[in-house]
Write a protein that holds these residues in place. Structure first.
Motif, PDB file in Angstrom:
ATOM      1  N   ILE A 104      62.105  28.795  27.558  1.00  0.00           N
ATOM      2  CA  ILE A 104      62.921  28.777  28.905  1.00  0.00           C
ATOM      3  C   ILE A 104      63.334  29.917  29.324  1.00  0.00           C
ATOM      4  O   ILE A 104      64.143  30.806  28.393  1.00  0.00           O
ATOM      5  CB  ILE A 104      64.160  27.738  28.702  1.00  0.00           C
ATOM      6  N   GLU A 105      63.033  30.655  30.153  1.00  0.00           N
ATOM      7  CA  GLU A 105      63.603  32.076  30.439  1.00  0.00           C
ATOM      8  C   GLU A 105      64.349  31.955  31.612  1.00  0.00           C
ATOM      9  O   GLU A 105      64.066  31.243  32.800  1.00  0.00           O
ATOM     10  CB  GLU A 105      62.247  33.092  31.014  1.00  0.00           C
ATOM     11  N   GLN A 107      68.219  30.031  38.479  1.00  0.00           N
ATOM     12  CA  GLN A 107      69.100  29.418  37.617  1.00  0.00           C
ATOM     13  C   GLN A 107      68.809  27.713  37.767  1.00  0.00           C
ATOM     14  O   GLN A 107      68.742  27.017  36.551  1.00  0.00           O
ATOM     15  CB  GLN A 107      70.584  29.360  38.104  1.00  0.00           C
ATOM     16  N   GLU A 108      68.212  27.291  38.955  1.00  0.00           N
ATOM     17  CA  GLU A 108      68.005  25.951  39.221  1.00  0.00           C
ATOM     18  C   GLU A 108      66.712  25.603  38.142  1.00  0.00           C
ATOM     19  O   GLU A 108      66.677  24.640  37.612  1.00  0.00           O
ATOM     20  CB  GLU A 108      67.919  25.614  40.456  1.00  0.00           C
ATOM     21  N   ALA A 109      65.759  26.239  38.371  1.00  0.00           N
ATOM     22  CA  ALA A 109      64.673  26.154  37.622  1.00  0.00           C
ATOM     23  C   ALA A 109      64.752  26.152  36.189  1.00  0.00           C
ATOM     24  O   ALA A 109      64.307  25.462  35.520  1.00  0.00           O
ATOM     25  CB  ALA A 109      63.571  27.275  38.033  1.00  0.00           C
ATOM     26  N   ALA A 110      65.646  27.190  35.577  1.00  0.00           N
ATOM     27  CA  ALA A 110      65.677  27.256  34.216  1.00  0.00           C
ATOM     28  C   ALA A 110      66.585  25.941  33.837  1.00  0.00           C
ATOM     29  O   ALA A 110      66.524  25.282  32.708  1.00  0.00           O
ATOM     30  CB  ALA A 110      66.708  28.291  33.847  1.00  0.00           C
ATOM     31  N   HIS A 111      67.508  25.339  34.513  1.00  0.00           N
ATOM     32  CA  HIS A 111      68.211  24.192  34.265  1.00  0.00           C
ATOM     33  C   HIS A 111      67.428  23.168  34.178  1.00  0.00           C
ATOM     34  O   HIS A 111      67.535  22.204  33.244  1.00  0.00           O
ATOM     35  CB  HIS A 111      69.403  23.810  35.134  1.00  0.00           C
ATOM     36  N   THR A 112      66.528  22.935  35.028  1.00  0.00           N
ATOM     37  CA  THR A 112      65.604  21.891  35.227  1.00  0.00           C
ATOM     38  C   THR A 112      64.685  21.913  33.970  1.00  0.00           C
ATOM     39  O   THR A 112      64.393  20.881  33.179  1.00  0.00           O
ATOM     40  CB  THR A 112      64.763  21.974  36.492  1.00  0.00           C
ATOM     41  N   ALA A 113      64.205  23.372  33.478  1.00  0.00           N
ATOM     42  CA  ALA A 113      63.300  22.993  32.288  1.00  0.00           C
ATOM     43  C   ALA A 113      64.173  22.947  31.155  1.00  0.00           C
ATOM     44  O   ALA A 113      63.641  22.334  30.257  1.00  0.00           O
ATOM     45  CB  ALA A 113      62.701  24.705  32.232  1.00  0.00           C
ATOM     46  N   ALA A 114      65.352  23.242  31.067  1.00  0.00           N
ATOM     47  CA  ALA A 114      65.895  23.041  29.933  1.00  0.00           C
ATOM     48  C   ALA A 114      66.148  21.459  29.769  1.00  0.00           C
ATOM     49  O   ALA A 114      66.101  20.916  28.705  1.00  0.00           O
ATOM     50  CB  ALA A 114      67.413  23.761  30.091  1.00  0.00           C
ATOM     51  N   ALA A 115      66.490  20.687  30.859  1.00  0.00           N
ATOM     52  CA  ALA A 115      66.785  19.150  30.830  1.00  0.00           C
ATOM     53  C   ALA A 115      65.377  18.835  30.309  1.00  0.00           C
ATOM     54  O   ALA A 115      65.454  17.696  29.480  1.00  0.00           O
ATOM     55  CB  ALA A 115      67.190  18.808  32.041  1.00  0.00           C
TER      56      ALA A 115
END
Length: 183
Positions: free
Chosen positions: A142-143, A166-174
């Motif tokens: 996740i970058e 930021q939203e894309a990274a948070h979604t990927a992390a979730a």
């Protein structure tokens, strides 16, 4: 070893580990350890730490790593941790063989294709090489870029782009967390 409130073992931050431990390991040249009877106390402690780090990875069920980009590469603390863990394992040992690892890395600016600093990220490929290729982990990367938007005024024109990243990274992390929990 320190423990958290739940009783789990917690390693002190890397900056509290003996930063010179790796240098103390080799006494006879690259890749060669001094024989047990010829090791100094410092070398013996460094080897014990290397063995402990390798065992922690080997014995884990997986890992979640948050390793930011520092000055165009991996931080010295992470590099020393990697080197010690490798020194504590057997030659070519895949310390995380097939285990799930979520690796989160962040960059203050933008370093992707088409940006002025394209090709300057010497962090992500190295992390992927060690964690996935050398240690054999089942890696989810996740970058997140532009973490300095809102801090560095020169990056203010990129607020919308940074918010989307930021939203894309948070979604990927979730999603990665849910996938890991389901294993």
């Amino acid at each position: 070893m320190a423990r958290d409130r739940a009783g789990h073992q917690v390693r002190p931050p890397a900056h509290r580990q003996p930063a010179a431990a790796l240098g103390r390991l080799a006494a006879r040249g690259p890749g060669q350890l001094a024989p047990r009877g010829d090791r100094t106390d410092a070398q013996s402690r460094a080897l014990a730490l290397a063995n402990e780090l390798a065992a922690e990875l080997r014995d884990s069920d997986g890992a979640i790593l948050a390793l930011p980009f520092y000055n165009y590469g991996v931080s010295q603390h992470v590099k020393i941790w990697f080197d010690l863990a490798m020194a504590g394992g057997s030659q070519g040992e895949k310390l995380l063989d097939g285990k799930p690892v979520i690796l989160v890395t962040t960059r203050g600016g933008a370093y992707g294709p088409g940006t002025p600093r394209d090709g300057w990220d010497h962090n992500t490929a190295y992390l992927r090489r060690v964690v996935a290729d050398i240690w054999g982990a089942d890696l989810t990367l996740i970058e997140r870029e532009f973490t300095l938007v809102g801090v560095n005024p020169a990056l203010d024109p990129f607020k919308e782009t940074a918010a989307a990243m930021q939203e894309a990274a948070h979604t990927a992390a979730a999603e990665a967390g849910r996938a890991l929990a389901a294993r």
